[in-house]
Design a protein around this motif. Structure first.
Motif, PDB file in Angstrom:
ATOM      1  N   GLY A 161      27.586  20.100  15.610  1.00 24.35           N
ATOM      2  CA  GLY A 161      27.515  20.494  14.209  1.00 24.35           C
ATOM      3  C   GLY A 161      27.482  22.006  14.078  1.00 24.35           C
ATOM      4  O   GLY A 161      27.482  22.747  15.059  1.00 24.35           O
ATOM      5  N   GLU A 162      27.432  22.451  12.827  1.00 21.99           N
ATOM      6  CA  GLU A 162      27.471  23.898  12.586  1.00 21.99           C
ATOM      7  C   GLU A 162      26.234  24.596  13.170  1.00 21.99           C
ATOM      8  O   GLU A 162      26.342  25.688  13.718  1.00 21.99           O
ATOM      9  N   TRP A 163      25.057  23.975  13.037  1.00 24.29           N
ATOM     10  CA  TRP A 163      23.858  24.585  13.601  1.00 24.29           C
ATOM     11  C   TRP A 163      23.955  24.663  15.116  1.00 24.29           C
ATOM     12  O   TRP A 163      23.530  25.658  15.720  1.00 24.29           O
ATOM     13  N   MET A 164      24.494  23.634  15.729  1.00 25.71           N
ATOM     14  CA  MET A 164      24.660  23.651  17.178  1.00 25.71           C
ATOM     15  C   MET A 164      25.667  24.730  17.600  1.00 25.71           C
ATOM     16  O   MET A 164      25.454  25.435  18.598  1.00 25.71           O
ATOM     17  N   LEU A 165      26.746  24.862  16.840  1.00 23.27           N
ATOM     18  CA  LEU A 165      27.723  25.902  17.145  1.00 23.27           C
ATOM     19  C   LEU A 165      27.110  27.291  17.013  1.00 23.27           C
ATOM     20  O   LEU A 165      27.419  28.199  17.800  1.00 23.27           O
ATOM     21  N   LEU A 166      26.236  27.446  16.019  1.00 26.23           N
ATOM     22  CA  LEU A 166      25.592  28.747  15.815  1.00 26.23           C
ATOM     23  C   LEU A 166      24.599  29.065  16.924  1.00 26.23           C
ATOM     24  O   LEU A 166      24.648  30.145  17.528  1.00 26.23           O
ATOM     25  N   ILE A 192      36.705  28.418  21.446  1.00 25.28           N
ATOM     26  CA  ILE A 192      35.419  27.921  21.930  1.00 25.28           C
ATOM     27  C   ILE A 192      34.711  27.141  20.827  1.00 25.28           C
ATOM     28  O   ILE A 192      34.175  26.047  21.067  1.00 25.28           O
ATOM     29  N   LEU A 193      34.714  27.674  19.614  1.00 21.65           N
ATOM     30  CA  LEU A 193      34.083  26.968  18.495  1.00 21.65           C
ATOM     31  C   LEU A 193      34.843  25.686  18.174  1.00 21.65           C
ATOM     32  O   LEU A 193      34.230  24.650  17.859  1.00 21.65           O
ATOM     33  N   GLU A 194      36.151  25.738  18.241  1.00 18.01           N
ATOM     34  CA  GLU A 194      36.939  24.530  17.971  1.00 18.01           C
ATOM     35  C   GLU A 194      36.670  23.459  19.027  1.00 18.01           C
ATOM     36  O   GLU A 194      36.577  22.265  18.702  1.00 18.01           O
ATOM     37  N   ALA A 195      36.531  23.885  20.284  1.00 14.79           N
ATOM     38  CA  ALA A 195      36.221  22.914  21.341  1.00 14.79           C
ATOM     39  C   ALA A 195      34.845  22.299  21.118  1.00 14.79           C
ATOM     40  O   ALA A 195      34.649  21.095  21.332  1.00 14.79           O
ATOM     41  N   GLY A 196      33.886  23.109  20.669  1.00 15.46           N
ATOM     42  CA  GLY A 196      32.561  22.570  20.376  1.00 15.46           C
ATOM     43  C   GLY A 196      32.599  21.577  19.228  1.00 15.46           C
ATOM     44  O   GLY A 196      31.915  20.544  19.266  1.00 15.46           O
ATOM     45  N   ILE A 207      24.455  34.281   7.769  1.00 15.48           N
ATOM     46  CA  ILE A 207      25.453  34.589   6.736  1.00 15.48           C
ATOM     47  C   ILE A 207      26.788  34.962   7.369  1.00 15.48           C
ATOM     48  O   ILE A 207      27.855  34.512   6.922  1.00 15.48           O
ATOM     49  N   ALA A 208      26.742  35.788   8.421  1.00 17.79           N
ATOM     50  CA  ALA A 208      27.981  36.184   9.088  1.00 17.79           C
ATOM     51  C   ALA A 208      28.684  34.977   9.693  1.00 17.79           C
ATOM     52  O   ALA A 208      29.920  34.867   9.622  1.00 17.79           O
ATOM     53  N   PHE A 209      27.915  34.062  10.278  1.00 21.02           N
ATOM     54  CA  PHE A 209      28.516  32.847  10.840  1.00 21.02           C
ATOM     55  C   PHE A 209      29.142  32.009   9.734  1.00 21.02           C
ATOM     56  O   PHE A 209      30.236  31.453   9.909  1.00 21.02           O
ATOM     57  N   GLY A 210      28.462  31.924   8.606  1.00 23.04           N
ATOM     58  CA  GLY A 210      29.034  31.194   7.476  1.00 23.04           C
ATOM     59  C   GLY A 210      30.324  31.815   6.972  1.00 23.04           C
ATOM     60  O   GLY A 210      31.255  31.108   6.581  1.00 23.04           O
TER      61      GLY A 210
END
Length: 271
Positions: free
Chosen positions: A173-178, A163-167, A86-89
């Motif tokens: 995808g979002e799951w991979m970023l998480l 870092i998230l933008e580079a990923g 939830i926090a990541f979302g």
């Protein structure tokens, strides 16, 4: 110089205030009942371990311990998983939606759990989960979710967005970023949140008292009430139970504290 001395005196006084009740509890657990009533505040004349033997032979302490471990570990792990997602979302959503969801969970923290006791019990009863550890875990996770989301979302907002933008640019995808980026970087924050949640769940008495009734389902804090009668309490056994209940918290706290420090240092060394 004077300021340093005053600070030392204040810290010493604070340490005395904190340590005195702990020492009294430990001293009481090492006294026989007669020794306690003869000198309630004094140190034991000899180390008496009979209270611990009586506690583990006269009571199903291992059953209570297993129940507490099961409820605490299940609640903390589920809490971290749900609150982390939830926090990541929240941090990955748009500013307006993310702020709205964050405010919603923040408002949830302002509602005391005690005011919802009757609706919670009614709902758990309708679901057939009364006197069930699974029902207690579900209630615990739901009640602590606003606090966990509040903590983790605040922590995750401090992570570098680059870092998230580079990923994302690399095709993650979002799951991979998480799972591959956010969770490893948030390891110290997850450890700190887990330590905080562990203490809350392990020491909880209100909802185990509300939802559990069978002796084989009692948690350690709830089982300690058996040493408190209507007119008299077995203080030596009660304090012995407090010592046994407190030791796992100390061990877990020390472990998570080391993990928190090592994770923070590793993150700083990586730049």
């Amino acid at each position: 110089m004077l300021l340093r001395i005053s600070r030392g005196i204040l810290l010493a006084g604070f340490a005395v205030v904190i340590l005195t009740p702990l020492l009294l509890v430990a001293a009481t657990s090492l006294k026989p009942s007669a020794g306690f009533y003869a000198d309630p505040l004094g140190l034991p004349s000899r180390l008496y371990t009979g209270n611990f033997r009586e506690l583990f032979t006269g009571q199903p302490v291992w059953t209570y311990f297993r129940n507490s471990v099961a409820v605490t570990l299940s609640s903390v792990l589920l809490e971290l998983a749900l609150a982390g997602m939830i926090a990541f979302g929240i941090i990955r959503s748009g500013k307006r939606f993310g702020r709205g969801m964050y405010a919603l969970f923040t408002v949830g923290m302002a509602i005391p759990a005690q005011v919802n006791m009757l609706p919670i019990y009614s709902l758990v009863q309708k679901l057939g989960l009364t006197n069930s550890l699974a029902g207690l875990v579900a209630v615990t996770v739901s009640l602590l979710l606003p606090l966990s989301v509040f903590m983790l979302a605040g922590f995750m907002r401090t992570l570098p967005k680059e870092i998230l933008e580079a990923g994302s640019i690399d095709g993650a995808g979002e799951w991979m970023l998480l799972l591959r980026i956010t969770v490893p970087l948030s390891a110290p924050y997850l450890a700190a949140t887990a330590a905080f949640l562990f203490v809350i769940v392990w020491n909880d008495l209100l909802f185990p008292m509300l939802l559990l009734s069978g002796k084989g389902k009692l948690t350690l804090p709830l089982a300690m009430l058996q040493f408190r009668g209507e007119f008299v309490a077995n203080y030596t056994m009660l304090m012995t139970g407090v010592v046994v209940t407190t030791l796992p918290m100390i061990v877990v706290y020390v472990f998570l504290q080391k993990y928190f420090i090592s994770g923070a240092l590793a993150g700083s060394l990586k730049g």
